[in-house]
Design a protein around this motif. Structure first.
Motif, short mmCIF file in Angstrom:
data_model
loop_
_atom_site.label_atom_id
_atom_site.label_comp_id
_atom_site.label_asym_id
_atom_site.label_seq_id
_atom_site.Cartn_x
_atom_site.Cartn_y
_atom_site.Cartn_z
N TRP A 233 -2.54 -4.52 -4.08
CA TRP A 233 -1.85 -3.25 -3.98
C TRP A 233 -2.85 -2.11 -3.90
O TRP A 233 -4.02 -2.27 -4.26
N GLN A 234 -2.37 -0.97 -3.44
CA GLN A 234 -3.24 0.19 -3.24
C GLN A 234 -2.38 1.45 -3.31
O GLN A 234 -1.27 1.48 -2.76
N ILE A 235 -2.86 2.47 -4.01
CA ILE A 235 -2.22 3.78 -3.97
C ILE A 235 -3.29 4.81 -3.65
O ILE A 235 -4.26 4.96 -4.40
N ASN A 236 -3.14 5.51 -2.53
CA ASN A 236 -4.03 6.61 -2.17
C ASN A 236 -3.31 7.93 -2.43
O ASN A 236 -2.18 8.12 -1.99
N LEU B 146 5.46 8.94 -12.76
CA LEU B 146 6.04 7.79 -12.07
C LEU B 146 4.98 7.02 -11.27
O LEU B 146 5.04 5.79 -11.19
N ARG B 147 4.01 7.75 -10.73
CA ARG B 147 2.94 7.08 -10.00
C ARG B 147 2.12 6.20 -10.95
O ARG B 147 1.81 5.03 -10.63
N HIS B 148 1.79 6.72 -12.12
CA HIS B 148 1.01 5.93 -13.08
C HIS B 148 1.82 4.75 -13.61
O HIS B 148 1.27 3.65 -13.80
N GLU B 149 3.11 4.96 -13.82
CA GLU B 149 3.96 3.84 -14.25
C GLU B 149 4.01 2.76 -13.17
O GLU B 149 4.02 1.56 -13.46
N SER B 150 4.05 3.19 -11.91
CA SER B 150 4.08 2.23 -10.80
C SER B 150 2.79 1.43 -10.73
O SER B 150 2.80 0.23 -10.43
N GLU B 151 1.67 2.07 -11.03
CA GLU B 151 0.38 1.37 -11.05
C GLU B 151 0.41 0.23 -12.08
O GLU B 151 -0.07 -0.88 -11.81
N ILE B 152 0.96 0.52 -13.24
CA ILE B 152 1.04 -0.49 -14.29
C ILE B 152 1.92 -1.66 -13.85
O ILE B 152 1.57 -2.84 -14.04
N SER C 222 0.85 -1.19 0.00
CA SER C 222 0.00 0.00 0.00
C SER C 222 0.89 1.24 0.00
O SER C 222 1.93 1.26 0.67
N ILE C 223 0.48 2.27 -0.75
CA ILE C 223 1.29 3.48 -0.89
C ILE C 223 0.43 4.72 -0.65
O ILE C 223 -0.68 4.82 -1.18
N SER C 224 0.95 5.66 0.14
CA SER C 224 0.34 6.97 0.28
C SER C 224 1.16 7.96 -0.54
O SER C 224 2.37 8.08 -0.34
N ALA C 225 0.50 8.66 -1.46
CA ALA C 225 1.20 9.56 -2.37
C ALA C 225 0.74 11.00 -2.17
O ALA C 225 -0.43 11.26 -1.86
#
Length: 224
Positions: A182-185, A167-173, A153-156
């Motif tokens: 996984w989770q990105i907030n 980079l956040r969108h690339e990490s999602e992929i 899980s990631i807090s951004a």
């Protein structure tokens, strides 16, 4: 890179007031701050806290205490050994060994803020870390993310040159291909470092910091 290396934004922020209540120990020559739950401890589970570049800083100790208040024995090693850091120190896994062999921990959750995030990702492997969380990461690679063997899980922060929109969108992929949970907030209106070094006099920053912490606790409670 999935997130850029540490830069000037990693050395900014606000010192938080409060008196840490944990214990400072020396483990294999490394100063280590330990927060112990007063009651309702999560059985056989603990949190490994991998800090930002400030190490055994008051803000980090207070966060350790909060994880302990939520039932998790929490261990914060001084990654920088008073200012000197080597690759071997980071890769050795000494603290994980101590937690499993000396403290008898069976399941380890790990939190990483800024600098510490990369090593949460690297150690998110079977037999090392069971579940991971990090906030405003620096220095992570797509290879590290692609190789995780547990939930992350990631807090951004909306404003973050280290973990930018691209980079956040690339990490999602990359994370979507791992087969792991996984989770990105994303928190609007806050900058890199908000989960540790927010200006608590600003209600928006205070709320985001508190919610990022709640995100970590909820993630650990669910996956452990």
């Amino acid at each position: 890179m999935a997130s850029n290396p540490p830069s000037s934004c990693c050395a900014t922020g606000f010192k938080h007031e409060g008196t840490p209540v944990g214990e400072l120990k020396t483990i294999d020559g490394v100063n280590t701050y330990i927060g112990t739950p007063k009651g309702n401890q999560k059985a056989d589970t603990a949190v490994l806290f991998l800090s930002d570049i400030f190490g055994l800083f008051n803000n980090n100790k207070l966060l350790v205490d909060e994880f302990a208040n939520n039932g998790y024995l929490t261990v914060l090693p001084d990654l920088f050994r008073g200012g000197q850091l080597t690759t071997d120190d980071m890769e050795s896994g000494k603290t994980i060994k101590y937690m499993r062999e000396t403290l008898g921990v069976k399941k380890i959750a790990a939190v990483g803020y800024c600098f510490g995030a990369r090593y949460v990702t690297r150690f998110l492997k079977d037999g090392q870390i069971n579940v991971g969380y990090h906030a405003h990461p620096t220095g992570t690679t797509h290879e590290d993310l692609a190789a995780i063997e547990g939930p992350l899980s990631i807090s951004a922060a909306e404003i973050d040159q280290a973990f930018s929109v691209q980079l956040r969108h690339e990490s999602e992929i990359t994370l979507a291909k791992t087969g792991q949970a996984w989770q990105i907030n994303l928190f609007s209106g806050v900058k890199h470092g908000f989960a540790v070094r927010a200006d608590l006099s600003d209600p928006k920053q205070k709320w985001a910091k508190e919610q990022a912490f709640c995100q970590a606790i909820a993630w650990f409670n669910y996956h452990l």
